[in-house]
Design a protein around this motif. Sequence first.
Motif, PDB file in Angstrom:
ATOM      1  N   TYR A 163       0.866  -1.179   0.000  1.00 48.71           N
ATOM      2  CA  TYR A 163       0.000   0.000   0.000  1.00 48.71           C
ATOM      3  C   TYR A 163       0.901   1.227   0.000  1.00 48.71           C
ATOM      4  O   TYR A 163       2.117   1.134   0.245  1.00 48.71           O
ATOM      5  N   GLY A 164       0.317   2.365  -0.268  1.00 48.90           N
ATOM      6  CA  GLY A 164       1.079   3.606  -0.245  1.00 48.90           C
ATOM      7  C   GLY A 164       0.339   4.678   0.524  1.00 48.90           C
ATOM      8  O   GLY A 164      -0.676   4.409   1.174  1.00 48.90           O
ATOM      9  N   TYR A 165       0.867   5.902   0.448  1.00 49.67           N
ATOM     10  CA  TYR A 165       0.244   7.046   1.110  1.00 49.67           C
ATOM     11  C   TYR A 165      -0.069   8.130   0.092  1.00 49.67           C
ATOM     12  O   TYR A 165       0.775   8.491  -0.728  1.00 49.67           O
ATOM     13  N   ASP A 166      -1.280   8.644   0.193  1.00 46.07           N
ATOM     14  CA  ASP A 166      -1.746   9.736  -0.651  1.00 46.07           C
ATOM     15  C   ASP A 166      -1.730  11.011   0.178  1.00 46.07           C
ATOM     16  O   ASP A 166      -2.399  11.097   1.209  1.00 46.07           O
ATOM     17  N   TYR A 167      -0.938  11.998  -0.257  1.00 47.29           N
ATOM     18  CA  TYR A 167      -0.818  13.277   0.455  1.00 47.29           C
ATOM     19  C   TYR A 167      -1.405  14.403  -0.390  1.00 47.29           C
ATOM     20  O   TYR A 167      -1.202  14.463  -1.599  1.00 47.29           O
ATOM     21  N   THR A 168      -2.108  15.299   0.281  1.00 49.69           N
ATOM     22  CA  THR A 168      -2.570  16.527  -0.357  1.00 49.69           C
ATOM     23  C   THR A 168      -1.456  17.559  -0.277  1.00 49.69           C
ATOM     24  O   THR A 168      -0.955  17.853   0.817  1.00 49.69           O
ATOM     25  N   CYS A 169      -1.045  18.084  -1.414  1.00 48.10           N
ATOM     26  CA  CYS A 169       0.075  19.025  -1.454  1.00 48.10           C
ATOM     27  C   CYS A 169      -0.419  20.456  -1.198  1.00 48.10           C
ATOM     28  O   CYS A 169      -1.328  20.937  -1.878  1.00 48.10           O
ATOM     29  N   GLN A 170       0.215  21.111  -0.243  1.00 53.03           N
ATOM     30  CA  GLN A 170      -0.032  22.544  -0.072  1.00 53.03           C
ATOM     31  C   GLN A 170       0.726  23.319  -1.134  1.00 53.03           C
ATOM     32  O   GLN A 170       0.343  24.423  -1.505  1.00 53.03           O
ATOM     33  N   GLY A 171       1.808  22.712  -1.593  1.00 49.88           N
ATOM     34  CA  GLY A 171       2.593  23.263  -2.691  1.00 49.88           C
ATOM     35  C   GLY A 171       3.290  22.132  -3.414  1.00 49.88           C
ATOM     36  O   GLY A 171       3.713  21.157  -2.790  1.00 49.88           O
ATOM     37  N   LEU A 172       3.374  22.223  -4.727  1.00 51.14           N
ATOM     38  CA  LEU A 172       4.048  21.192  -5.517  1.00 51.14           C
ATOM     39  C   LEU A 172       4.949  21.886  -6.528  1.00 51.14           C
ATOM     40  O   LEU A 172       4.480  22.571  -7.439  1.00 51.14           O
ATOM     41  N   SER A 173       6.261  21.729  -6.359  1.00 49.79           N
ATOM     42  CA  SER A 173       7.221  22.405  -7.220  1.00 49.79           C
ATOM     43  C   SER A 173       7.447  21.632  -8.509  1.00 49.79           C
ATOM     44  O   SER A 173       7.045  20.473  -8.647  1.00 49.79           O
ATOM     45  N   LYS A 174       8.133  22.273  -9.446  1.00 43.51           N
ATOM     46  CA  LYS A 174       8.417  21.636 -10.730  1.00 43.51           C
ATOM     47  C   LYS A 174       9.337  20.431 -10.583  1.00 43.51           C
ATOM     48  O   LYS A 174       9.332  19.532 -11.428  1.00 43.51           O
ATOM     49  N   ASP A 175      10.153  20.444  -9.520  1.00 41.42           N
ATOM     50  CA  ASP A 175      11.026  19.291  -9.302  1.00 41.42           C
ATOM     51  C   ASP A 175      10.409  18.294  -8.316  1.00 41.42           C
ATOM     52  O   ASP A 175      11.112  17.550  -7.633  1.00 41.42           O
ATOM     53  N   HIS A 176       9.074  18.306  -8.232  1.00 40.63           N
ATOM     54  CA  HIS A 176       8.285  17.282  -7.550  1.00 40.63           C
ATOM     55  C   HIS A 176       8.431  17.298  -6.025  1.00 40.63           C
ATOM     56  O   HIS A 176       8.306  16.249  -5.383  1.00 40.63           O
TER      57      HIS A 176
END
Length: 290
Positions: A163-176
């Motif tokens: 299984y994995g973890y799904d996170y909601t990003c407050q910010g997501l940069s171009k370099d992930h």
Amino acid sequence: MCYAHSKGSRIVLKGDVSVKKMVDSAARADWIKEKVDLAKMQYMDGINIDIEQQVKKSSAEYYALTDLVKEMTEAFHKEIPGSQVTFDLAWCPDCIDKRIYDYTGIVDSCDFVFVMSYDEQSRMWPHCIVGANAPYNQTLAGYDNYIRKGINPKKLVMGVPWYGYDYTCQGLSKDHVCSFAKIPFQGAPCSDAAGHQVPYKIIMNQTNHSLSGILWDEEQKAPYLEYKDPHGTFHQVWFDNPRSISLKAAYVKERGLRGIGMWNGDCLNYSGGSIAQEQTEAMWEALIPK
């Protein structure tokens, strides 16, 4: 159960109980008898003790837990010849989530231990940046630490996450780089509690609808993907797949561990479709060291 036995598989109980109650030797004996009687009645082959409670070093609970494992093993071996008693340990012996156990005593007292090499981001410092559920180097360092304590590798089974973890990003940069909300845990400012667990089969269904497809982090040796939800919010999902699991399985063979297992088998897609079947077979095959 009969089908499993016909294939040479063992079916065991799962046991969890308050460690505080186990300080009392009479309560301990009663609980052990209850589990042995249940196993005999249901024709089961042993028990896996899954206790994940906070314990202080040299406390009454510290010694009671070791006594429980020893007495449980003796009772099962006596009452059900050929049975097995196992115990689940954290991914590292270094006070994970304030669990300080008598590791060598517990390992010596049972048939083998299952090391839960997942949920390794329960405490994060110093920034809330998404990372792998079970980073390669961190995972292997945990086993190295157990072995340095004098624990026989032949009594260690590596547990890997399906299984994995799904996170909601407050910010997501171009370099992930995905930053997420602070949820403090045991002194750390950030925790994987900010995410939610997702089975492998669900993650695979997300792949075709993701923004990125499956990406690979070379440092953590783990896959991840990114997607945007219906509200326009970015998410990052970290998980293990055949590529990352195979690397860990190679370590199992190299260091002579007892074996490898997963948590848990229901996380895969057994619907029978060609793509699902291919994905499921690949995950099972990844558990076999090459």
